[in-house]
Design an enzyme around this catalytic site. Structure first.
Site, PDB file in Angstrom:
ATOM      1  N   HIS B  35       1.842   4.669   0.977  1.00 27.84           N
ATOM      2  CA  HIS B  35       2.427   5.970   0.619  1.00 27.84           C
ATOM      3  C   HIS B  35       1.355   6.973   0.203  1.00 27.84           C
ATOM      4  O   HIS B  35       1.404   8.155   0.553  1.00 27.84           O
ATOM      5  CB  HIS B  35       3.417   5.804  -0.550  1.00 27.84           C
ATOM      6  CG  HIS B  35       4.556   4.876  -0.273  1.00 27.84           C
ATOM      7  ND1 HIS B  35       4.652   3.620  -0.839  1.00 27.84           N
ATOM      8  CD2 HIS B  35       5.658   5.020   0.510  1.00 27.84           C
ATOM      9  CE1 HIS B  35       5.765   3.037  -0.431  1.00 27.84           C
ATOM     10  NE2 HIS B  35       6.394   3.849   0.394  1.00 27.84           N
ATOM     11  N   GLN B  59      21.076   3.171   4.972  1.00 24.30           N
ATOM     12  CA  GLN B  59      20.243   2.460   5.930  1.00 24.30           C
ATOM     13  C   GLN B  59      20.133   0.964   5.627  1.00 24.30           C
ATOM     14  O   GLN B  59      19.370   0.253   6.279  1.00 24.30           O
ATOM     15  CB  GLN B  59      18.854   3.109   6.021  1.00 24.30           C
ATOM     16  CG  GLN B  59      17.954   2.890   4.830  1.00 24.30           C
ATOM     17  CD  GLN B  59      16.726   3.805   4.890  1.00 24.30           C
ATOM     18  OE1 GLN B  59      16.829   5.030   4.789  1.00 24.30           O
ATOM     19  NE2 GLN B  59      15.559   3.219   5.091  1.00 24.30           N
ATOM     20  N   SER B 183       3.595  -3.157   1.945  1.00 23.69           N
ATOM     21  CA  SER B 183       5.044  -2.937   1.966  1.00 23.69           C
ATOM     22  C   SER B 183       5.571  -3.113   0.558  1.00 23.69           C
ATOM     23  O   SER B 183       5.110  -3.992  -0.182  1.00 23.69           O
ATOM     24  CB  SER B 183       5.716  -3.959   2.889  1.00 23.69           C
ATOM     25  OG  SER B 183       7.117  -3.979   2.649  1.00 23.69           O
ATOM     26  N   ARG B 185       8.178  -4.392  -0.072  1.00 25.51           N
ATOM     27  CA  ARG B 185       8.857  -5.696  -0.067  1.00 25.51           C
ATOM     28  C   ARG B 185       7.893  -6.868  -0.260  1.00 25.51           C
ATOM     29  O   ARG B 185       8.352  -8.004  -0.464  1.00 25.51           O
ATOM     30  CB  ARG B 185       9.656  -5.881   1.224  1.00 25.51           C
ATOM     31  CG  ARG B 185      10.895  -4.987   1.303  1.00 25.51           C
ATOM     32  CD  ARG B 185      11.764  -5.307   2.519  1.00 25.51           C
ATOM     33  NE  ARG B 185      13.061  -4.615   2.475  1.00 25.51           N
ATOM     34  CZ  ARG B 185      13.353  -3.494   3.132  1.00 25.51           C
ATOM     35  NH1 ARG B 185      12.464  -2.921   3.899  1.00 25.51           N
ATOM     36  NH2 ARG B 185      14.557  -2.945   3.020  1.00 25.51           N
TER      37      ARG B 185
END
Lengths: 289, 289
Positions: B35, B59, B183, B185
């Site tokens: 980011h 989403q 990520s 995640r």
């Protein structure tokens, strides 16, 4: 009035208009007094009026009248000039859909009934092209006729849901002296069908009269409208719907802001008409909006 | 840096920024160097940088990780300040979807495969929220990481199809020193899974090496990647895809701009990675884009 046919030309032409307010009247052309009333309203509301004429293939079904839809740019241009349009946008299909149409905007729920049920995919086509046109023109105000009341509901919902910065201004239906709602498709009607087409506005007047007498029951109102339509041998009912507006919910008893809408076929020509009515509870008077 | 949570506040804050150029970095928060690299690029490209943090329910599928998706606004705010964000937009779900989400934007064809096939409805949710955010922020430029290469293709297609006036700028994947693509995640991974997760970038490196040696056959390349993934006992392949980019067409022999992408599950955690590669015809060298 200037006429442009490419998005690039349009954007260049609009570049120096702001901070003046832009009013936008999207049409499929073959202009009539209904369209002209939108331009008049746009002239009152905005500083600069853009009209688009685009017969949008995406909103026509495979067996509908895309190819035969009436077109007459020369006549339309003259009417647009006289009405006070500043800029006419007349794009080709290739300009609007250079690589087909992979991206589709769908407004769910309120498109399940009425014309959405009779014309599957129609409102996806409408929402998609209107969003594209809004992105191309970036108008402050956009003007739509209430003859397509469901279309107005769909576009207002889309604008709200997608946080678009345009004010949608619905404008009243314009009618012939005898009551027939103006439509580019009226040109398809035979003389006989033209006469019988008055059953649409008469059926709406009948419902309005019964409402005035206190009738609130949807089944009874529909039955009375069917009877009026039945007086025309050529008429074939597509739908008669009485629903809340703008969320188009079904109800047994009318109350609040209600749409009474119908679609009737005369041969291959499909006509629509409606009234928006403020239904008072109990037996108080109703007022047409 | 200012933080706002309503659309009205955001619009007011951006009112006097123009004609300076606005760069926009939409995120789901839990920021990492990926980011931050987008913010850096935005700072280089635009005068004013807006970041949004919004974990978009639309989403996520019903069995996906919406509730457990990592969130830490305090940490994110600090990282955003340090990276040079001017305005942080942190809306609630109610602010973004006050009346649910009747209007859905769908990009067809290119969403049929890869993550679109594994996550039905995912890209409708992405396209819809990105269009909403674009309408709210009205950015000149928007920055997206190529880790979500299909997402970038979908957004570019949507912007083109809907005539949106924003330039989408794809930015390279940022990786850990050992090759793992960053990520939010990754935080879900056990120590063991974290080590084994290197098979994703290794499989991509293997495919790249074979391409360098002249291999063009998709089946052979996929087989070699499967073998690499197979060295991890925890890894479960969701997909391995080799396709043209950005139109994501299947092919037997790679040529031109190609995406090699894979999704692999480690328990309930699903990781994705890819490389975009310019495949020369015959046995000339290939270059990673």
């Amino acid at each position: 009035m200037r006429t442009v046919s490419t998005i690039q030309e349009l954007r260049t032409a609009l570049k120096n208009i702001r901070p003046q307010k832009i009013g936008f009247v999207p049409t499929m052309g073959y202009l009539h007094e209904g369209h002209i009333s939108l331009v008049k309203k746009a002239r009152e509301t905005a500083d600069f009026v853009v009209m688009s004429i685009f017969v949008n293939p995406l909103q026509f079904g495979p067996n509908e009248d895309l190819d035969s839809y009436p077109r007459d740019l020369e006549r339309d241009s003259q009417l647009a000039v006289e009405a006070g349009v500043d800029l006419l946008f007349f794009p080709s299909v290739e300009e609007m859909y250079p690589t087909g149409s992979r991206t589709i905007v769908s407004v769910h729920e309120i498109t399940d009934a009425l014309c959405g049920a009779s014309r599957p995919g129609h409102f996806d086509g409408v929402a998609t092209v209107v969003l594209k046109l809004f992105n191309i023109v970036s108008p402050d105000y956009a003007f739509f006729g209430m003859k397509d009341a469901q279309q107005v509901a769909v576009i207002m919902q889309m604008v709200r849901d997608l946080n678009m910065q345009v004010e949608v201004i619905p404008c009243p239906i314009v009618r012939e002296a005898d009551g027939l709602a103006l439509s580019s498709r009226n040109v398809y009607l035979s003389e006989e069908a033209r006469t019988q087409a008055l059953v649409l506005s008469r059926a709406l007047a009948e419902a309005q009269q019964l409402l005035g007498k206190g009738e609130r029951n949807v089944a009874a109102l529909r039955q009375a409208m069917e009877t009026v339509i039945g007086t025309s041998p050529l008429a074939e009912i597509d739908y008669i719907e009485l629903r809340s507006y703008p969320d188009l919910q079904l109800t047994d008893e009318l109350a609040g802001t209600c749409l009474i809408a119908l679609a009737v076929r005369f041969g291959t020509t499909r006509l629509i008409d409606n009234i928006l009515i403020e239904v008072a509870k109990e037996e108080a008077a109703c007022s047409v909006r």
